[in-house]
Write a protein that holds these residues in place. Structure first.
Motif, PDB file in Angstrom:
ATOM      1  N   VAL A  41       0.825  -1.214   0.000  1.00  0.00           N
ATOM      2  CA  VAL A  41       0.000   0.000   0.000  1.00  0.00           C
ATOM      3  C   VAL A  41       0.857   1.261   0.000  1.00  0.00           C
ATOM      4  O   VAL A  41       0.749   2.124  -0.884  1.00  0.00           O
ATOM      5  CB  VAL A  41      -0.962   0.006   1.205  1.00  0.00           C
ATOM      6  CG1 VAL A  41      -1.715   1.337   1.285  1.00  0.00           C
ATOM      7  CG2 VAL A  41      -1.939  -1.150   1.099  1.00  0.00           C
ATOM      8  N   TYR A  42       1.741   1.376   0.987  1.00  0.00           N
ATOM      9  CA  TYR A  42       2.529   2.599   1.110  1.00  0.00           C
ATOM     10  C   TYR A  42       3.723   2.612   0.151  1.00  0.00           C
ATOM     11  O   TYR A  42       4.173   3.685  -0.257  1.00  0.00           O
ATOM     12  CB  TYR A  42       2.986   2.780   2.557  1.00  0.00           C
ATOM     13  CG  TYR A  42       1.839   3.046   3.489  1.00  0.00           C
ATOM     14  CD1 TYR A  42       1.254   4.306   3.549  1.00  0.00           C
ATOM     15  CD2 TYR A  42       1.307   2.032   4.285  1.00  0.00           C
ATOM     16  CE1 TYR A  42       0.183   4.556   4.402  1.00  0.00           C
ATOM     17  CE2 TYR A  42       0.237   2.270   5.130  1.00  0.00           C
ATOM     18  CZ  TYR A  42      -0.318   3.537   5.174  1.00  0.00           C
ATOM     19  OH  TYR A  42      -1.393   3.773   6.013  1.00  0.00           O
ATOM     20  N   GLY A  43       4.217   1.420  -0.200  1.00  0.00           N
ATOM     21  CA  GLY A  43       5.287   1.359  -1.188  1.00  0.00           C
ATOM     22  C   GLY A  43       4.821   1.859  -2.546  1.00  0.00           C
ATOM     23  O   GLY A  43       5.575   2.523  -3.280  1.00  0.00           O
ATOM     24  N   SER A  44       3.576   1.561  -2.903  1.00  0.00           N
ATOM     25  CA  SER A  44       3.016   2.045  -4.172  1.00  0.00           C
ATOM     26  C   SER A  44       2.954   3.568  -4.192  1.00  0.00           C
ATOM     27  O   SER A  44       3.259   4.214  -5.205  1.00  0.00           O
ATOM     28  CB  SER A  44       1.611   1.466  -4.377  1.00  0.00           C
ATOM     29  OG  SER A  44       1.643   0.059  -4.425  1.00  0.00           O
ATOM     30  N   ILE A  45       2.581   4.138  -3.057  1.00  0.00           N
ATOM     31  CA  ILE A  45       2.535   5.606  -2.964  1.00  0.00           C
ATOM     32  C   ILE A  45       3.941   6.190  -3.086  1.00  0.00           C
ATOM     33  O   ILE A  45       4.156   7.207  -3.761  1.00  0.00           O
ATOM     34  CB  ILE A  45       1.876   6.042  -1.647  1.00  0.00           C
ATOM     35  CG1 ILE A  45       0.439   5.500  -1.565  1.00  0.00           C
ATOM     36  CG2 ILE A  45       1.882   7.563  -1.515  1.00  0.00           C
ATOM     37  CD1 ILE A  45      -0.244   5.778  -0.239  1.00  0.00           C
ATOM     38  N   MET A  46       4.904   5.536  -2.435  1.00  0.00           N
ATOM     39  CA  MET A  46       6.295   6.000  -2.500  1.00  0.00           C
ATOM     40  C   MET A  46       6.820   5.964  -3.927  1.00  0.00           C
ATOM     41  O   MET A  46       7.474   6.914  -4.395  1.00  0.00           O
ATOM     42  CB  MET A  46       7.177   5.126  -1.601  1.00  0.00           C
ATOM     43  CG  MET A  46       7.182   5.541  -0.143  1.00  0.00           C
ATOM     44  SD  MET A  46       8.166   7.023   0.159  1.00  0.00           S
ATOM     45  CE  MET A  46       9.807   6.381  -0.186  1.00  0.00           C
ATOM     46  N   LEU A  47       6.556   4.884  -4.647  1.00  0.00           N
ATOM     47  CA  LEU A  47       7.017   4.768  -6.029  1.00  0.00           C
ATOM     48  C   LEU A  47       6.367   5.821  -6.907  1.00  0.00           C
ATOM     49  O   LEU A  47       7.006   6.376  -7.817  1.00  0.00           O
ATOM     50  CB  LEU A  47       6.716   3.364  -6.560  1.00  0.00           C
ATOM     51  CG  LEU A  47       7.520   2.224  -5.934  1.00  0.00           C
ATOM     52  CD1 LEU A  47       7.023   0.876  -6.457  1.00  0.00           C
ATOM     53  CD2 LEU A  47       9.003   2.380  -6.240  1.00  0.00           C
ATOM     54  N   ASN A  48       5.112   6.107  -6.649  1.00  0.00           N
ATOM     55  CA  ASN A  48       4.401   7.101  -7.444  1.00  0.00           C
ATOM     56  C   ASN A  48       4.945   8.511  -7.209  1.00  0.00           C
ATOM     57  O   ASN A  48       4.954   9.345  -8.118  1.00  0.00           O
ATOM     58  CB  ASN A  48       2.908   7.051  -7.118  1.00  0.00           C
ATOM     59  CG  ASN A  48       2.079   7.935  -8.018  1.00  0.00           C
ATOM     60  OD1 ASN A  48       2.098   7.795  -9.239  1.00  0.00           O
ATOM     61  ND2 ASN A  48       1.348   8.869  -7.426  1.00  0.00           N
ATOM     62  N   ARG A  49       5.417   8.768  -5.985  1.00  0.00           N
ATOM     63  CA  ARG A  49       5.958  10.093  -5.671  1.00  0.00           C
ATOM     64  C   ARG A  49       7.329  10.331  -6.294  1.00  0.00           C
ATOM     65  O   ARG A  49       7.711  11.459  -6.568  1.00  0.00           O
ATOM     66  CB  ARG A  49       6.069  10.273  -4.145  1.00  0.00           C
ATOM     67  CG  ARG A  49       4.730  10.310  -3.459  1.00  0.00           C
ATOM     68  CD  ARG A  49       4.794  10.906  -2.067  1.00  0.00           C
ATOM     69  NE  ARG A  49       5.870  10.373  -1.236  1.00  0.00           N
ATOM     70  CZ  ARG A  49       5.962  10.602   0.068  1.00  0.00           C
ATOM     71  NH1 ARG A  49       5.059  11.363   0.665  1.00  0.00           N
ATOM     72  NH2 ARG A  49       6.946  10.100   0.768  1.00  0.00           N
ATOM     73  N   LYS A  50       8.087   9.244  -6.501  1.00  0.00           N
ATOM     74  CA  LYS A  50       9.411   9.315  -7.138  1.00  0.00           C
ATOM     75  C   LYS A  50      10.329  10.314  -6.432  1.00  0.00           C
ATOM     76  O   LYS A  50      10.984  11.143  -7.048  1.00  0.00           O
ATOM     77  CB  LYS A  50       9.273   9.679  -8.624  1.00  0.00           C
ATOM     78  CG  LYS A  50       8.489   8.675  -9.444  1.00  0.00           C
ATOM     79  CD  LYS A  50       8.366   9.100 -10.885  1.00  0.00           C
ATOM     80  CE  LYS A  50       7.562   8.093 -11.692  1.00  0.00           C
ATOM     81  NZ  LYS A  50       7.397   8.503 -13.112  1.00  0.00           N
TER      82      LYS A  50
ATOM     83  N   ALA B  16      11.423  12.293   8.594  1.00  0.00           N
ATOM     84  CA  ALA B  16      11.009  11.903   7.234  1.00  0.00           C
ATOM     85  C   ALA B  16       9.522  12.210   7.102  1.00  0.00           C
ATOM     86  O   ALA B  16       9.109  13.348   7.246  1.00  0.00           O
ATOM     87  CB  ALA B  16      11.302  10.421   6.991  1.00  0.00           C
ATOM     88  N   ASP B  17       8.715  11.216   6.823  1.00  0.00           N
ATOM     89  CA  ASP B  17       7.264  11.387   6.820  1.00  0.00           C
ATOM     90  C   ASP B  17       6.592  10.032   7.007  1.00  0.00           C
ATOM     91  O   ASP B  17       7.243   8.984   6.976  1.00  0.00           O
ATOM     92  CB  ASP B  17       6.754  12.072   5.550  1.00  0.00           C
ATOM     93  CG  ASP B  17       7.077  11.292   4.286  1.00  0.00           C
ATOM     94  OD1 ASP B  17       6.792  10.079   4.239  1.00  0.00           O
ATOM     95  OD2 ASP B  17       7.612  11.896   3.335  1.00  0.00           O
ATOM     96  N   ARG B  18       5.281  10.051   7.198  1.00  0.00           N
ATOM     97  CA  ARG B  18       4.527   8.847   7.527  1.00  0.00           C
ATOM     98  C   ARG B  18       4.569   7.829   6.393  1.00  0.00           C
ATOM     99  O   ARG B  18       4.728   6.623   6.634  1.00  0.00           O
ATOM    100  CB  ARG B  18       3.083   9.235   7.837  1.00  0.00           C
ATOM    101  CG  ARG B  18       2.139   8.073   8.041  1.00  0.00           C
ATOM    102  CD  ARG B  18       0.788   8.564   8.519  1.00  0.00           C
ATOM    103  NE  ARG B  18      -0.217   7.521   8.445  1.00  0.00           N
ATOM    104  CZ  ARG B  18      -1.069   7.371   7.450  1.00  0.00           C
ATOM    105  NH1 ARG B  18      -1.013   8.203   6.402  1.00  0.00           N
ATOM    106  NH2 ARG B  18      -1.961   6.400   7.455  1.00  0.00           N
ATOM    107  N   ILE B  19       4.423   8.271   5.151  1.00  0.00           N
ATOM    108  CA  ILE B  19       4.392   7.352   4.012  1.00  0.00           C
ATOM    109  C   ILE B  19       5.722   6.620   3.875  1.00  0.00           C
ATOM    110  O   ILE B  19       5.761   5.392   3.700  1.00  0.00           O
ATOM    111  CB  ILE B  19       4.062   8.105   2.709  1.00  0.00           C
ATOM    112  CG1 ILE B  19       2.716   8.815   2.821  1.00  0.00           C
ATOM    113  CG2 ILE B  19       4.050   7.133   1.527  1.00  0.00           C
ATOM    114  CD1 ILE B  19       1.547   7.910   3.082  1.00  0.00           C
TER     115      ILE B  19
END
Length: 355
Positions: A58-67, A188-191
């Motif tokens: 879940v959060y890894g997908s968000i991280m990858l999307n943020r680049k 850092a941050d939560r994500i």
């Protein structure tokens, strides 16, 4: 003297409400672990593995999307993942040897552990009102120990002493995890925290499962009765891990771990209404005392107070306690504030190095 409006701030109300929801999630994980133990399923690391996988996806997908590059060193997350996995392993393993109430009570050891760690490494300062709130919470919980009903409950389990030692060890690791999490969610941050903890937690869990629990998993006769508490545990832990950083950032890890003290009382309430069990009146006295302690601890908190005067609250994340974490690690269960806003820039590197 504070007025009612000054005491019941928005942050206080959010902290109390979110803390009790997290406490209910921990209660559900306790029931799930206890149920699996009754069915002869001994796979503590496997129970936590799914939670880490969910976090990573879940959060890894968000991280990858943020680049975006990592804001904290990657090896900090490796160490955090290791500590968190072992904290969960020890506490869940304890259900094989002792009662659910013993686990929840002894898990409160994460509170003094977190306070000590934040005081030593993060230079946390506690006001007398905060210390009073903590003392009232713990006194309320100790009340249950002297209950005849609780004394009988503690006798349950194949090896209560071994189970109690495992809980205390796990609670200590939850404290380390909680303090580290709160530091990382600030730097850092939560994500990023959730995705990296999920990634390395899943890797470490997979290795440990292959070494310690492979044979146990093969011998399990899976059915709806076994799969439901197994999956329920993972879902509750995922929600718990996802929400813990929010409470850590706003109210600190001491508030997290104090909130989780009520998990034992929620378990009693569930047993009363769901299983129609009769419990000793001292449970209700303990619940009231912990509730009063939480209000004393969190009452009147404002953003500026939280940064300057309660540097401890923002610095600690639970557990499990967990948190663990949020602790929390115990997930424990889990602490304190962060660094004073005026000296964050100057002390941040030093505190980070110590962690």
């Amino acid at each position: 003297m504070m007025t009612s409006k000054e005491f019941w701030t928005k942050k206080t109300l959010i902290g109390l409400g979110l803390g009790q929801f997290l406490s209910l999630l921990i209660t559900s994980t306790g029931f799930s672990s206890s149920e699996l133990s009754k069915k002869g399923i001994d796979a503590p690391t496997s129970q936590s593995f799914l939670n880490y996988v969910f976090l990573a996806i879940v959060y890894g997908s968000i991280m990858l999307n943020r680049k975006q590059p990592l804001k904290s060193k990657w090896y900090y997350y490796v160490l955090l993942g290791l500590v968190d996995v072992e904290a969960n392993f020890l506490v869940v393993k304890a259900y094989q040897y002792t009662s659910i109430t013993s686990v929840m009570l002894l898990d409160c050891w994460s509170i003094p552990s977190v306070m000590l760690l934040t005081w030593v490494f993060l230079k946390t300062k506690y006001r007398y009102r905060k210390i009073t709130g903590v003392a009232v919470c713990i006194a309320g919980l100790i009340t249950v120990v002297f209950s005849d009903v609780h004394a009988g409950d503690r006798a349950g389990g194949s090896n209560p002493r071994k189970g109690d030692v495992l809980v205390v060890a796990g609670a200590t690791l939850y404290a380390v995890s909680n303090v580290s999490e709160e530091f990382l969610v600030k730097t850092a941050d939560r994500i990023e925290l959730m995705s990296m903890l999920g990634l390395f937690g899943a890797i470490i869990s997979a290795i440990q499962v292959s070494i310690l629990e492979r044979d146990n998993l093969k011998s399990i006769h899976w059915s709806a009765g076994a799969a439901l508490p197994f999956v329920g545990f993972s879902v509750a832990m995922f929600l718990f891990y996802s929400l813990v950083p929010i409470l850590l950032k706003t109210n600190g890890s001491t508030m997290l771990n104090l909130s989780l003290l009520t998990s034992d009382m929620w378990a009693v309430i569930i047993r009363i209404f769901a299983y129609h069990e009769k419990v000793d009146w001292m449970y209700f006295l303990a619940f009231a005392a912990v509730s009063v302690g939480l209000v004393i601890y969190s009452g009147g908190d404002k953003e500026e107070d939280h940064r300057a005067d309660v540097a401890d609250e923002e610095a600690g994340s639970g557990s499990h306690n967990y948190g663990t974490t949020e602790g929390s690690l115990k997930t424990g269960e889990t602490s304190s504030s962060f660094l004073e806003s005026e000296v964050v820039e100057n002390k941040g590197k030093d505190a980070q190095w110590k962690l």
